[in-house]
Design a protein around this motif. Structure first.
Motif, PDB file in Angstrom:
ATOM      1  N   LEU A  30       0.580  -1.245   0.127  1.00  0.00           N
ATOM      2  CA  LEU A  30       0.136   0.234  -0.130  1.00  0.00           C
ATOM      3  C   LEU A  30       1.037   1.160   0.340  1.00  0.00           C
ATOM      4  O   LEU A  30       0.475   2.393  -0.486  1.00  0.00           O
ATOM      5  CB  LEU A  30      -0.886  -0.334   1.480  1.00  0.00           C
ATOM      6  N   ASP A  31       2.001   1.289   0.496  1.00  0.00           N
ATOM      7  CA  ASP A  31       2.478   2.296   0.711  1.00  0.00           C
ATOM      8  C   ASP A  31       3.527   2.861  -0.371  1.00  0.00           C
ATOM      9  O   ASP A  31       4.201   3.716  -1.187  1.00  0.00           O
ATOM     10  CB  ASP A  31       3.982   2.199   1.594  1.00  0.00           C
ATOM     11  N   THR A  32       3.640   2.027  -1.121  1.00  0.00           N
ATOM     12  CA  THR A  32       4.348   2.209  -3.115  1.00  0.00           C
ATOM     13  C   THR A  32       3.412   2.194  -4.426  1.00  0.00           C
ATOM     14  O   THR A  32       3.475   2.292  -5.100  1.00  0.00           O
ATOM     15  CB  THR A  32       4.500   0.664  -2.816  1.00  0.00           C
ATOM     16  N   LEU A  33       1.595   2.504  -3.566  1.00  0.00           N
ATOM     17  CA  LEU A  33       1.028   3.316  -4.708  1.00  0.00           C
ATOM     18  C   LEU A  33       0.863   4.506  -5.005  1.00  0.00           C
ATOM     19  O   LEU A  33       0.782   4.961  -6.010  1.00  0.00           O
ATOM     20  CB  LEU A  33      -0.883   2.729  -4.318  1.00  0.00           C
ATOM     21  N   PRO A  34       1.907   4.980  -3.811  1.00  0.00           N
ATOM     22  CA  PRO A  34       1.462   6.841  -3.747  1.00  0.00           C
ATOM     23  C   PRO A  34       3.053   7.236  -5.309  1.00  0.00           C
ATOM     24  O   PRO A  34       2.634   8.310  -5.963  1.00  0.00           O
ATOM     25  CB  PRO A  34       1.961   7.220  -2.805  1.00  0.00           C
ATOM     26  N   SER A  35       3.448   6.114  -4.784  1.00  0.00           N
ATOM     27  CA  SER A  35       4.754   6.919  -6.221  1.00  0.00           C
ATOM     28  C   SER A  35       4.303   6.511  -7.118  1.00  0.00           C
ATOM     29  O   SER A  35       4.375   7.117  -8.354  1.00  0.00           O
ATOM     30  CB  SER A  35       6.647   6.068  -5.963  1.00  0.00           C
ATOM     31  N   ASN A  86      -6.978  12.467  -7.660  1.00  0.00           N
ATOM     32  CA  ASN A  86      -6.740  10.736  -6.106  1.00  0.00           C
ATOM     33  C   ASN A  86      -6.681   9.562  -7.492  1.00  0.00           C
ATOM     34  O   ASN A  86      -7.032  10.526  -8.671  1.00  0.00           O
ATOM     35  CB  ASN A  86      -7.508  10.935  -5.452  1.00  0.00           C
ATOM     36  N   ASP A  87      -6.703   8.685  -7.530  1.00  0.00           N
ATOM     37  CA  ASP A  87      -6.743   7.643  -8.232  1.00  0.00           C
ATOM     38  C   ASP A  87      -7.919   7.780  -8.724  1.00  0.00           C
ATOM     39  O   ASP A  87      -8.473   6.817  -9.438  1.00  0.00           O
ATOM     40  CB  ASP A  87      -5.915   6.556  -7.562  1.00  0.00           C
ATOM     41  N   GLU A  88      -8.974   7.561  -7.366  1.00  0.00           N
ATOM     42  CA  GLU A  88     -10.104   7.161  -8.632  1.00  0.00           C
ATOM     43  C   GLU A  88     -10.889   7.928  -9.078  1.00  0.00           C
ATOM     44  O   GLU A  88     -11.928   8.234 -10.001  1.00  0.00           O
ATOM     45  CB  GLU A  88     -10.715   7.565  -7.122  1.00  0.00           C
ATOM     46  N   CYS A  89     -10.282   9.327  -8.634  1.00  0.00           N
ATOM     47  CA  CYS A  89     -10.523  10.722  -9.706  1.00  0.00           C
ATOM     48  C   CYS A  89      -9.653  10.581 -10.880  1.00  0.00           C
ATOM     49  O   CYS A  89     -10.894  10.599 -12.074  1.00  0.00           O
ATOM     50  CB  CYS A  89     -10.161  12.140  -9.599  1.00  0.00           C
ATOM     51  N   ILE A  90      -8.896  10.093 -11.619  1.00  0.00           N
ATOM     52  CA  ILE A  90      -7.853   9.985 -13.102  1.00  0.00           C
ATOM     53  C   ILE A  90      -8.534   8.841 -12.788  1.00  0.00           C
ATOM     54  O   ILE A  90      -8.882   9.220 -14.491  1.00  0.00           O
ATOM     55  CB  ILE A  90      -6.190   9.768 -12.519  1.00  0.00           C
ATOM     56  N   TYR A  91      -9.087   7.867 -12.770  1.00  0.00           N
ATOM     57  CA  TYR A  91      -9.899   6.081 -13.246  1.00  0.00           C
ATOM     58  C   TYR A  91     -11.040   6.948 -13.651  1.00  0.00           C
ATOM     59  O   TYR A  91     -10.943   6.323 -14.972  1.00  0.00           O
ATOM     60  CB  TYR A  91     -10.229   5.476 -12.471  1.00  0.00           C
ATOM     61  N   THR A  92     -12.238   7.513 -13.304  1.00  0.00           N
ATOM     62  CA  THR A  92     -13.027   7.604 -13.801  1.00  0.00           C
ATOM     63  C   THR A  92     -12.911   9.272 -14.988  1.00  0.00           C
ATOM     64  O   THR A  92     -13.706   9.320 -15.654  1.00  0.00           O
ATOM     65  CB  THR A  92     -13.875   8.625 -12.446  1.00  0.00           C
ATOM     66  N   PHE A  93     -11.755  10.229 -14.847  1.00  0.00           N
ATOM     67  CA  PHE A  93     -11.882  10.957 -15.528  1.00  0.00           C
ATOM     68  C   PHE A  93     -11.418  10.722 -16.979  1.00  0.00           C
ATOM     69  O   PHE A  93     -12.002  11.234 -17.638  1.00  0.00           O
ATOM     70  CB  PHE A  93     -10.405  12.320 -15.558  1.00  0.00           C
ATOM     71  N   LEU A  94     -10.033   9.253 -17.530  1.00  0.00           N
ATOM     72  CA  LEU A  94      -9.830   9.086 -18.124  1.00  0.00           C
ATOM     73  C   LEU A  94     -11.017   7.871 -18.676  1.00  0.00           C
ATOM     74  O   LEU A  94     -10.752   7.792 -20.156  1.00  0.00           O
ATOM     75  CB  LEU A  94      -8.292   7.880 -18.332  1.00  0.00           C
ATOM     76  N   LEU A 151      -4.449   0.367 -10.547  1.00  0.00           N
ATOM     77  CA  LEU A 151      -3.604   0.801  -9.209  1.00  0.00           C
ATOM     78  C   LEU A 151      -5.387   1.544  -8.594  1.00  0.00           C
ATOM     79  O   LEU A 151      -4.759   1.096  -7.405  1.00  0.00           O
ATOM     80  CB  LEU A 151      -3.254   2.801  -9.740  1.00  0.00           C
ATOM     81  N   TYR A 152      -6.015   2.043  -9.220  1.00  0.00           N
ATOM     82  CA  TYR A 152      -7.137   1.984  -8.036  1.00  0.00           C
ATOM     83  C   TYR A 152      -7.732   0.983  -7.595  1.00  0.00           C
ATOM     84  O   TYR A 152      -8.048   0.766  -5.993  1.00  0.00           O
ATOM     85  CB  TYR A 152      -8.631   2.842  -8.505  1.00  0.00           C
ATOM     86  N   GLU A 153      -8.143  -0.105  -7.704  1.00  0.00           N
ATOM     87  CA  GLU A 153      -8.110  -1.811  -7.801  1.00  0.00           C
ATOM     88  C   GLU A 153      -7.408  -2.271  -6.422  1.00  0.00           C
ATOM     89  O   GLU A 153      -8.219  -2.630  -5.883  1.00  0.00           O
ATOM     90  CB  GLU A 153      -8.861  -2.929  -8.924  1.00  0.00           C
ATOM     91  N   LYS A 154      -6.620  -2.193  -6.551  1.00  0.00           N
ATOM     92  CA  LYS A 154      -5.418  -2.211  -5.565  1.00  0.00           C
ATOM     93  C   LYS A 154      -5.727  -1.659  -4.709  1.00  0.00           C
ATOM     94  O   LYS A 154      -5.033  -2.317  -2.790  1.00  0.00           O
ATOM     95  CB  LYS A 154      -3.981  -2.764  -6.094  1.00  0.00           C
ATOM     96  N   ARG A 155      -5.801  -0.731  -4.441  1.00  0.00           N
ATOM     97  CA  ARG A 155      -5.943   0.337  -3.316  1.00  0.00           C
ATOM     98  C   ARG A 155      -6.798  -0.493  -2.463  1.00  0.00           C
ATOM     99  O   ARG A 155      -6.781  -0.191  -1.600  1.00  0.00           O
ATOM    100  CB  ARG A 155      -5.617   2.566  -3.543  1.00  0.00           C
ATOM    101  N   LYS A 156      -7.902  -0.581  -3.429  1.00  0.00           N
ATOM    102  CA  LYS A 156      -9.210  -1.070  -2.812  1.00  0.00           C
ATOM    103  C   LYS A 156      -9.494  -2.216  -2.295  1.00  0.00           C
ATOM    104  O   LYS A 156      -9.318  -2.029  -0.685  1.00  0.00           O
ATOM    105  CB  LYS A 156     -10.323  -1.259  -3.736  1.00  0.00           C
ATOM    106  N   GLU A 157      -8.240  -3.093  -2.731  1.00  0.00           N
ATOM    107  CA  GLU A 157      -8.196  -4.526  -2.642  1.00  0.00           C
ATOM    108  C   GLU A 157      -7.636  -4.984  -1.119  1.00  0.00           C
ATOM    109  O   GLU A 157      -7.590  -4.710   0.367  1.00  0.00           O
ATOM    110  CB  GLU A 157      -7.464  -4.740  -3.339  1.00  0.00           C
ATOM    111  N   TYR A 158      -5.990  -3.667  -0.959  1.00  0.00           N
ATOM    112  CA  TYR A 158      -5.529  -3.865  -0.084  1.00  0.00           C
ATOM    113  C   TYR A 158      -6.200  -3.181   1.371  1.00  0.00           C
ATOM    114  O   TYR A 158      -6.287  -3.927   2.618  1.00  0.00           O
ATOM    115  CB  TYR A 158      -4.536  -2.886  -0.292  1.00  0.00           C
TER     116      TYR A 158
END
Length: 388
Positions: free
Chosen positions: A172-177, A198-206, A238-245
């Protein structure tokens, strides 16, 4: 005299049908000292109002009154019968179960299953507390002292579906980088500013960008992915991994591990180590409180150390029995300054063996100047003075 013609009856065939004999009561055939009589007498003293409230008076009545089903369940458990189908078979064949039924026809296994599904933990704890009170009135069970011990039971889970807190936190700590690199790539390849997202906004934006451009996502060998699709897939991963962790840490709670096939189980070191390598296995730490060979309470904890279970388990016993025990007796596994202080502040008298009781008898221990027990204590400063 001809020996081939005899008047001996033929015992191999039922010439006459068996006479039907109906006893007036099954209890005539049960001994006065039978355990089922004692169990029925004790359970008759309980108040089953809360159990009766589980069944609506307006609907269809139960085939057998719920308090009789409860008696049968208790008697079955005391004889090691846990399957509802086996309980049904006992009600059809065992005279003790027939006597408990009080003339009602044997219910099916589904009747027992539905009854057990209706019973909540609060109702069962209330009946258990009443049972202990009834035994207290008739036997040697008292609430003066309680003897506590625990054991670890292996869970019915896969031994290799472990999730460790340190590993999840490290990923989880590696996701910000990775998110920062993704933002820079989006700026370099698409010219879109996503530094405040954040990752969720980027995912929705793309995803909206793909929808606006009516772009078709391609998959498989020989297909060429556009830069927008590649960035979208990276943002999605990236978004799915953050939610999983985060979900794994939420399931873990205060624990350091759990099993994917049984999230409530925690990996612990067991006494039964057939591989002799100290392998951790998914298990539960079960605590038992006993007095006069009666189990007064059971607690299931996810903490592998018995020291951390004493305080919550004693509080659980107080809540169940609405009583305050005088003595708490336990082995050296429960010895800690926190436990002893809590017991003293809550007016308990403890009989807990010190952890280092056996080692303290040795000469090496008494001459070890690094031990605080062998240092001079200064009460005014609440400090120890080293021998050197």
């Amino acid at each position: 005299m001809n020996q081939n013609h005899t008047n001996e009856p033929n015992y191999t065939k039922l010439v006459m049908p068996r006479q039907l004999v109906l006893p007036l009561d099954y209890g005539i055939l049960i001994k006065e000292t039978a355990p089922v009589r004692l169990l029925d007498a004790v359970l008759e003293e309980l108040d089953y109002k809360e159990l009766q409230h589980l069944y609506s008076p307006k609907g269809r009545k139960s085939k057998v009154p719920p308090h009789i089903l409860f008696k049968i369940f208790v008697y079955a458990m005391s004889n090691g019968v846990y399957s509802t189908r086996m309980i049904q078979q006992q009600c059809e064949e065992n005279i003790n179960y027939m006597w408990l039924l009080q003339g009602y026809s044997p219910p099916s296994h589904m009747t027992f299953q539905r009854f057990f599904a209706r019973c909540t933990l609060d109702i069962l704890m209330n009946l258990f507390s009443q049972l202990m009170e009834a035994i207290n009135r008739h036997d040697t069970l008292t609430f003066n002292e309680v003897f506590i011990d625990g054991t670890k039971l292996e869970a019915n889970a896969n031994k290799y579906t472990f999730v460790w807190r340190k590993a999840v936190q490290k990923r989880l700590d590696t996701l910000p980088s990775k998110l920062a690199i993704l933002k820079q790539d989006i700026w370099n390849k698409l010219g879109l500013d996503t530094h405040c997202m954040n990752d969720e906004c980027i995912y929705t934006f793309l995803a909206k960008e793909i929808e606006v451009k009516h772009m078709e996502l391609v998959q498989g060998k020989g297909k060429h992915k556009t830069p927008l699709q590649r960035l979208y897939e990276r943002a999605e991963a990236l978004y799915e991994k953050r939610k999983e962790y985060e979900q794994q840490l939420y399931i873990m709670g205060e624990r350091n591990s759990y099993s994917k096939t049984d999230p409530d189980a925690t990996f612990m070191r067991m006494k039964e180590d057939h591989m002799r390598n100290g392998q951790l296995k998914p298990a539960y730490n079960v605590q038992l409180a006993v007095h006069s060979e009666y189990i007064m309470g059971i607690g299931v904890f996810s903490k592998s150390n018995d020291t951390n279970t004493l305080i919550p388990f004693v509080q659980q016993l107080e809540q169940i029995h609405s009583r305050h025990f005088t003595y708490v007796v336990a082995d050296a596994g429960y010895d800690s300054h926190e436990n002893l202080t809590w017991l003293k502040n809550n007016h308990y008298l403890s009989c807990i063996k010190p952890q280092y009781y056996e080692k303290a008898k040795t000469r090496t221990w008494t001459k070890d100047i690094s031990k605080a027990r062998n240092m001079e204590y200064i009460p005014e400063e609440d400090a120890f003075t080293c021998a050197k």
